[in-house]
Design an enzyme around this catalytic site. Structure first.
Site, mmCIF file in Angstrom:
data_model
loop_
_atom_site.group_PDB
_atom_site.id
_atom_site.type_symbol
_atom_site.label_atom_id
_atom_site.label_comp_id
_atom_site.label_asym_id
_atom_site.label_seq_id
_atom_site.Cartn_x
_atom_site.Cartn_y
_atom_site.Cartn_z
ATOM 1 N N LYS A 91 70.651 -27.642 -12.221
ATOM 2 C CA LYS A 91 70.082 -27.271 -10.922
ATOM 3 C C LYS A 91 70.206 -25.759 -10.739
ATOM 4 O O LYS A 91 71.195 -25.158 -11.187
ATOM 5 C CB LYS A 91 70.846 -28.030 -9.829
ATOM 6 C CG LYS A 91 70.291 -27.897 -8.430
ATOM 7 C CD LYS A 91 71.062 -28.815 -7.494
ATOM 8 C CE LYS A 91 70.599 -28.724 -6.051
ATOM 9 N NZ LYS A 91 71.324 -29.662 -5.173
ATOM 10 N N SER A 166 68.342 -32.583 -2.522
ATOM 11 C CA SER A 166 67.794 -31.309 -2.961
ATOM 12 C C SER A 166 67.717 -31.145 -4.476
ATOM 13 O O SER A 166 67.046 -30.236 -4.937
ATOM 14 C CB SER A 166 68.618 -30.168 -2.363
ATOM 15 O OG SER A 166 69.946 -30.232 -2.848
ATOM 16 N N SER A 190 72.537 -35.048 -2.192
ATOM 17 C CA SER A 190 71.520 -34.367 -3.010
ATOM 18 C C SER A 190 71.495 -34.716 -4.488
ATOM 19 O O SER A 190 70.566 -34.314 -5.187
ATOM 20 C CB SER A 190 71.664 -32.853 -2.868
ATOM 21 O OG SER A 190 71.086 -32.451 -1.671
HETATM 22 N N1 GLN Z 1 69.782 -33.708 2.493
HETATM 23 C C1 GLN Z 1 71.064 -33.207 2.878
HETATM 24 C C2 GLN Z 1 70.893 -31.890 3.595
HETATM 25 O O1 GLN Z 1 69.809 -31.484 3.751
HETATM 26 C C3 GLN Z 1 71.953 -33.102 1.695
HETATM 27 C C4 GLN Z 1 71.914 -31.817 0.975
HETATM 28 C C5 GLN Z 1 72.821 -31.758 -0.203
HETATM 29 O O2 GLN Z 1 73.513 -32.721 -0.552
HETATM 30 N N2 GLN Z 1 72.868 -30.582 -0.829
HETATM 31 O O3 GLN Z 1 71.819 -31.282 4.012
#
Ligand code: GLN
Length: 504
Positions: A91, A166, A190
């Site tokens: 990532k 994400s 994410s």
């Molecule tokens: N979707 C969640 C957020 O927007 C999780 C993000 C993540 O785990 N980096 O905060």
């Protein structure tokens, strides 16, 4: 997805490829070239990568082939680690020496780290071939990968749908055969939600299990780093490679790292699986509910005891998460001021420091990041601190206590990973609050610090459904064991994404 005789190299699992490398049936150059060819073929439609380095990848493959050849000559193939010669994607918030690490933000568009993150270094030392960096929501804030400053990533199962986020680029790459395995990050879901949307396996380790050194911070008390892979066995291999104490991350735990691979086939006979009633209320779609309930029956048939448990405060997890995560994000983002780090606007002559910072941040950050910074700054401001942030911290402690208590009544907790399958781009809610609801089942594990895995358990509307299994602190082994049992009965080894997969 294992043991498929028609599979092309880039669609095979890490452990299958490892066996083929050991026996000399295939070289890392062949595997890596096949992955690169798949990238050339599908990347224009999937868009999983933001940076690729073909030459370095091929050089890495050749180096791995030399290691393998030497070990085979010495009749010492046992010395060849499981990741030697395996192409992976990281990532783009994981620092890679000499390869840009942008967090998919204009703010860090040109940032080339001078050092490797701990996970990057471990993968390199283990002989993995780093193909490039995966697309993501800007600074990991989002659930669709659409807040990336670069481009959208499309779901390999249906190009009209989001891959989740994400870590959407990494999940899509693994699903489409554009990498064999990957590393994502999970602050509130994410790793697990994109894994669920793309029909792959994603594991958020226990807080402290994997070093975050060199991973760009979002919400430091929640951030974790973990694998996204094609199957549970691969997940066990990747976790073993990256877990363990690292003196450069003060939160990293000294606990010994078990051999997760030896737990994979233990089965679920006698395992007590808790079903939290609060995670099966209204909210999830019928297709998701049907797939998850079928998987639960299969676990029961395989010998697990299904017990009902209660997490009375779970409904507050999402609210607590969005208070804690935004507060910490606003503090972590403060270093990106255009002075020490990050984007600086053109034509800044005559600006004073405050103007320069505000222009840098105004132009460098996208909408969602700004929204989080503002929410976080608001909840931390002196007049609101106790009403919001202080209360969130107290609630978090109670939530963690709820989870701990439930996990004394059972060995793990099962739920859907997300309330829906991957949605179409044109169905995406415009309301940020509706989008935050994607994280309804995942945030609790981050708040409590416990590990959680997402394993594909079936299809709904032709799209993969992920089953989430949450466990006790440092008990990833049980998640791997139960996850494998889900995989064995899911029927998903016959299902393939439209792009990639081994249908052709
Ligand atoms: N979707 C969640 C957020 O927007 C999780 C993000 C993540 O785990 N980096 O905060």
């Amino acid at each position: 997805m294992s043991g498929n005789a028609d599979a092309t190299l880039c669609d095979m699992t890490l452990h299958e490829l490892h066996d083929m490398l050991l026996s000399g049936q295939v070289s890392s150059r062949e595997i890596t070239s096949d992955v690169l060819a798949r990238i050339d073929e599908v990347e224009a439609s999937v868009g999983a990568y933001v940076t690729r380095d073909r030459e370095t990848a091929l050089k890495g493959a050749d180096a791995a082939d030399e290691v393998i050849a030497r070990a085979r000559r010495d009749r010492d193939t046992g010395a060849i680690g499981a990741l030697v010669g395996i192409p992976v994607v990281l990532k783009d918030n994981v620092c890679t020496r000499g390869m840009r690490t942008t967090c998919c933000s204009k703010m860090l568009e040109d940032f080339i780290p001078t050092y490797d993150a701990a996970v990057t270094a471990r993968l390199r030392e283990a002989g993995a071939v780093i193909v490039g960096k995966g697309n993501m929501d800007e600074f990991a804030m989002g659930s669709t990968t659409q807040t990336s400053v670069f481009h959208v990533t499309r779901n390999p199962w249906d190009l009209e749908r989001v891959p989740g986020g994400s870590s959407g680029g990494c999940a899509a790459a693994v699903a489409a055969g554009e990498a064999v395995a990957s590393i994502g990050t999970d602050t509130g879901g994410s790793i697990r939600q994109p894994a669920s949307f793309c029909g792959v396996v994603g594991l958020k380790p226990t807080y402290g299990r994997v070093s975050r050194y060199g991973v760009v911070a979002f919400a430091s008390s929640l951030d974790t780093v973990g694998p996204i892979t094609r199957d549970v066995r691969d997940c066990a291999i990747m976790l073993k490679a990256i877990a363990g104490r690292d003196g450069r991350d003060s939160t990293s735990a000294p606990d010994a790292v078990p051999d997760y691979s030896s737990c994979v086939e233990r089965g679920v006979q006698g395992l007590r699986i808790g079903i939290p009633e609060q995670f099966f209320g209204p909210g999830m779609t019928d297709g998701v509910r049907t797939a998850v309930e079928r998987a639960l029956r299969a676990l029961e048939d395989a010998g697990a005891d299904i017990v009902e448990v209660s997490l009375p405060l779970a409904e507050h997890a999402l609210a607590v998460y969005y208070l804690v995560a935004t507060a910490e994000a606003s503090s972590n983002m403060a270093r990106l001021d255009g002075i020490r780090y990050g984007y600086r606007p053109e034509g800044r002559g005559g600006m004073d420091v405050a103007d320069l910072m505000s222009a840098s941040r105004g132009q460098g950050f996208g909408m969602e990041v700004k929204r989080r910074i503002m929410l976080g700054t608001f909840v931390l401001s002196s007049g609101n601190f106790d009403a919001f942030y202080g209360r969130a911290l107290r609630s978090r402690r109670l939530l963690a206590e709820d989870v701990r208590r439930a996990l004394t009544e059972c060995d793990c907790l099962v739920s859907p990973t997300a309330p829906t399958v991957a949605f179409r781009f044109d169905e995406e809610p415009d309301d940020p609050l509706a989008m935050y609801l994607q994280d309804i089942y995942t945030t609790l594990a981050n708040l409590a610090g416990v590990p959680a895995i997402s394993v594909p358990c079936g299809l709904a509307d032709g799209m993969p459904v992920g089953l989430q299994i949450m466990g006790r602190m440092f008990d990833e082994a049980t998640l791997i064991r139960a996850g494998r049992a889900v995989e064995l009965t899911s029927g998903m080894d016959a299902a393939r994404p439209k792009v990639g997969g081994c249908a052709k």
